[in-house]
Design an enzyme around this catalytic site. Structure first.
Site, PDB file in Angstrom:
ATOM      1  N   GLN A 128      60.037  90.957  21.376  1.00 13.74           N
ATOM      2  CA  GLN A 128      58.731  91.327  20.836  1.00 13.74           C
ATOM      3  C   GLN A 128      58.756  91.635  19.346  1.00 13.74           C
ATOM      4  O   GLN A 128      57.705  91.892  18.751  1.00 13.74           O
ATOM      5  CB  GLN A 128      58.172  92.529  21.601  1.00 13.74           C
ATOM      6  CG  GLN A 128      57.852  92.234  23.057  1.00 13.74           C
ATOM      7  CD  GLN A 128      57.235  93.424  23.778  1.00 13.74           C
ATOM      8  OE1 GLN A 128      56.971  94.473  23.201  1.00 13.74           O
ATOM      9  NE2 GLN A 128      56.982  93.255  25.068  1.00 13.74           N
ATOM     10  N   HIS A 193      58.109  96.908  22.317  1.00 13.68           N
ATOM     11  CA  HIS A 193      57.098  97.921  22.002  1.00 13.68           C
ATOM     12  C   HIS A 193      57.205  98.447  20.568  1.00 13.68           C
ATOM     13  O   HIS A 193      57.545  99.596  20.320  1.00 13.68           O
ATOM     14  CB  HIS A 193      57.178  99.066  23.007  1.00 13.68           C
ATOM     15  CG  HIS A 193      56.719  98.682  24.372  1.00 13.68           C
ATOM     16  ND1 HIS A 193      56.432  99.620  25.349  1.00 13.68           N
ATOM     17  CD2 HIS A 193      56.503  97.471  24.951  1.00 13.68           C
ATOM     18  CE1 HIS A 193      56.065  98.985  26.456  1.00 13.68           C
ATOM     19  NE2 HIS A 193      56.105  97.673  26.226  1.00 13.68           N
ATOM     20  N   GLU A 288      44.330 101.146  27.932  1.00 16.31           N
ATOM     21  CA  GLU A 288      43.425 102.235  27.567  1.00 16.31           C
ATOM     22  C   GLU A 288      42.700 101.976  26.258  1.00 16.31           C
ATOM     23  O   GLU A 288      43.300 101.513  25.283  1.00 16.31           O
ATOM     24  CB  GLU A 288      44.210 103.546  27.410  1.00 16.31           C
ATOM     25  CG  GLU A 288      44.820 104.093  28.667  1.00 16.31           C
ATOM     26  CD  GLU A 288      45.503 105.427  28.444  1.00 16.31           C
ATOM     27  OE1 GLU A 288      46.082 105.962  29.403  1.00 16.31           O
ATOM     28  OE2 GLU A 288      45.459 105.956  27.291  1.00 16.31           O
ATOM     29  N   TYR A 298      47.665 111.834  23.860  1.00 18.79           N
ATOM     30  CA  TYR A 298      47.007 110.860  24.732  1.00 18.79           C
ATOM     31  C   TYR A 298      47.775 110.584  26.018  1.00 18.79           C
ATOM     32  O   TYR A 298      47.444 109.653  26.741  1.00 18.79           O
ATOM     33  CB  TYR A 298      46.695 109.591  23.920  1.00 18.79           C
ATOM     34  CG  TYR A 298      45.582 109.887  22.951  1.00 18.79           C
ATOM     35  CD1 TYR A 298      44.264 109.700  23.305  1.00 18.79           C
ATOM     36  CD2 TYR A 298      45.857 110.494  21.728  1.00 18.79           C
ATOM     37  CE1 TYR A 298      43.236 110.053  22.463  1.00 18.79           C
ATOM     38  CE2 TYR A 298      44.830 110.867  20.873  1.00 18.79           C
ATOM     39  CZ  TYR A 298      43.524 110.647  21.241  1.00 18.79           C
ATOM     40  OH  TYR A 298      42.496 111.025  20.407  1.00 18.79           O
ATOM     41  N   TYR A 309      56.454  98.410  36.664  1.00 21.32           N
ATOM     42  CA  TYR A 309      56.394  96.970  36.914  1.00 21.32           C
ATOM     43  C   TYR A 309      56.951  96.574  38.276  1.00 21.32           C
ATOM     44  O   TYR A 309      56.627  95.504  38.793  1.00 21.32           O
ATOM     45  CB  TYR A 309      57.125  96.214  35.798  1.00 21.32           C
ATOM     46  CG  TYR A 309      56.406  96.291  34.480  1.00 21.32           C
ATOM     47  CD1 TYR A 309      55.188  95.647  34.286  1.00 21.32           C
ATOM     48  CD2 TYR A 309      56.936  97.019  33.419  1.00 21.32           C
ATOM     49  CE1 TYR A 309      54.517  95.727  33.076  1.00 21.32           C
ATOM     50  CE2 TYR A 309      56.273  97.100  32.202  1.00 21.32           C
ATOM     51  CZ  TYR A 309      55.072  96.457  32.034  1.00 21.32           C
ATOM     52  OH  TYR A 309      54.411  96.546  30.835  1.00 21.32           O
TER      53      TYR A 309
END
Length: 415
Positions: A128, A193, A288, A298, A309
């Protein structure tokens, strides 16, 4: 209203656009009567089965109905064979400056991509990672400064999200005077991430979304605002810290941290009133939409509306006192990336609405709002994974389709 079908239009692309306009597109003349039927828009029964049994915290927090009004629309191709476009922005005159996840930066002009712009720093492009978001300085016409985020190698297999700024040379072939103005700390041995959306605040500060690096150990750090893992940070254009950040006068959090408890946000934008909103990836379920408050927690990884997963529980609860509930959530997920609040003239019935790209869902999702609550959800079905969403200077909505290596423009349907 009857909605016309999606059309991915083959195009001939003209030369560089005039000042203040978007890249021109010429219709190929393909017989539009041959278009296939458009996929139906979502109703409540079309969302699919929930992954978890957590009840919404309030009515309307998920699975909003189809809005009462919309627009007919079609899609045009602005650039193709571009690779995996992660972020893009508009230069004065309408050309597009875009990043490729593979670690190069280019200008799209007249439908043609330039060669790689020289002068980028070392970039970790594994999984990523890569060259990620990009924005222009708010005084770009005078100083030619750009800002970009990237996954920076830090040695011994570790990396982290960093933000750099540099001057784009007059001939747009190189970056000059490059400096890294922010580094996420701590670095981690992870290829996942990185977060990475960049958003200018109304006061000229820069918001940066930062992922929690996916793995169980760093994931827990998202509840500790004394580091940058799983946070949104707010910095000045030179990388210094705004004195009114929520933790500058206390040891409870790092000076740069603006909000925390965030999983992996690849979508963020200012609302019409100048407040920051972000949309983050949940695990299996639990994407979200959040309205960001200074110093707000949060909840990740303590609370949320998804599961792991492998189907095992991720959370015992979806909500706890002291943790801010999402304004809206998706379960199943849309896999959100890229976000705008639309305020253009081409689509008057869409003004004030959120548009967010869907990766795995292959959608551009429209949300209508009233009093900071979602009142409707519409799906604009697309042909590939939508990574980035921007509003163009012409009032059209532009998206990058990483499945088909294109940048596309959404415009009103022709009669």
């Amino acid at each position: 209203m009857t909605r016309l079908p999606i059309l991915l239009v083959p195009v001939l692309l003209m030369a560089c656009s005039p000042e203040g306009e978007a890249p021109p597109v010429v219709d190929s003349g393909w017989d539009q009567s041959e278009r296939p039927a458009m996929a139906p828009q979502p109703q409540s029964e079309d969302f699919g089965d929930r992954n978890t049994g957590f009840e919404p915290a309030f009515e309307g927090q998920t699975r909003a109905p189809l809005p009462g009004q919309t627009h007919d629309w079609r899609v045009e191709t602005v650039g193709e064979r571009l690779g995996e476009v992660w972020g893009f922005t508009f230069l004065p005159g309408g050309d597009i400056l875009f990043t490729k996840k593979s670690g190069t930066l280019h200008v799209l002009s007249g439908g043609q991509a330039s060669g790689p712009i020289e002068g980028l720093p070392a970039i970790d492009t594994d999984d990523q990672g890569g060259l990620l978001d990009i924005v222009l300085d708010q005084d770009f016409p005078d100083n030619r400064l750009i800002y970009f985020s990237f996954s920076e190698p830090r040695g011994e297999g570790e990396n982290g999200t960093s933000v750099a700024r540099a001057r784009l040379s007059d001939d747009r072939s190189a970056l000059e005077e490059l400096e890294v103005i922010f580094r996420q700390q701590p670095a981690w041995d992870s290829s996942m991430h990185f977060g990475s959306r960049l958003v200018w605040g109304e006061d000229g500060t820069l918001f940066v979304t930062l992922g929690e690096r996916f793995h169980p150990a760093p994931r827990q750090l998202a509840q500790d605002p004394t580091n940058h893992i799983g946070t949104i940070v707010r910095i000045e254009p030179d990388g210094s810290i705004p004195q009114d950040n929520p933790f500058t006068t206390t040891s409870a959090g790092a000076d740069a941290v603006y909000a925390y408890g965030i999983r992996n946000s690849q979508a963020a934008a200012l609302g019409p009133d100048g407040r920051l909103w972000e949309i983050e990836h949940g695990p299996q379920g639990g994407d979200e939409l959040n309205l960001i408050e200074p110093g707000g927690n949060y909840g990740w990884p303590v609370v949320g509306y998804g599961e792991q997963y492998d189907g095992t529980p991720q959370h015992e609860r979806a909500s706890l006192p002291g943790m801010i509930d999402p304004v809206y959530f998706w379960d199943p997920v849309i896999a959100p990336s890229g976000m705008i609040f639309y305020d253009g003239e081409l689509f008057p019935q869409w003004r004030g609405d959120i548009f967010v790209g869907g990766l795995a869902s292959r959608k551009l999702v429209r949300l209508t709002l009233e009093d900071e609550r979602v009142t409707g959800e519409e799906w604009l079905e697309m042909d590939g994974r939508i990574r980035e969403v921007e509003q163009g200077p012409d009032g059209a909505i532009y998206v990058s389709d990483e499945s088909n290596a294109t940048i596309l423009r959404i415009v009103p349907a022709q009669d």
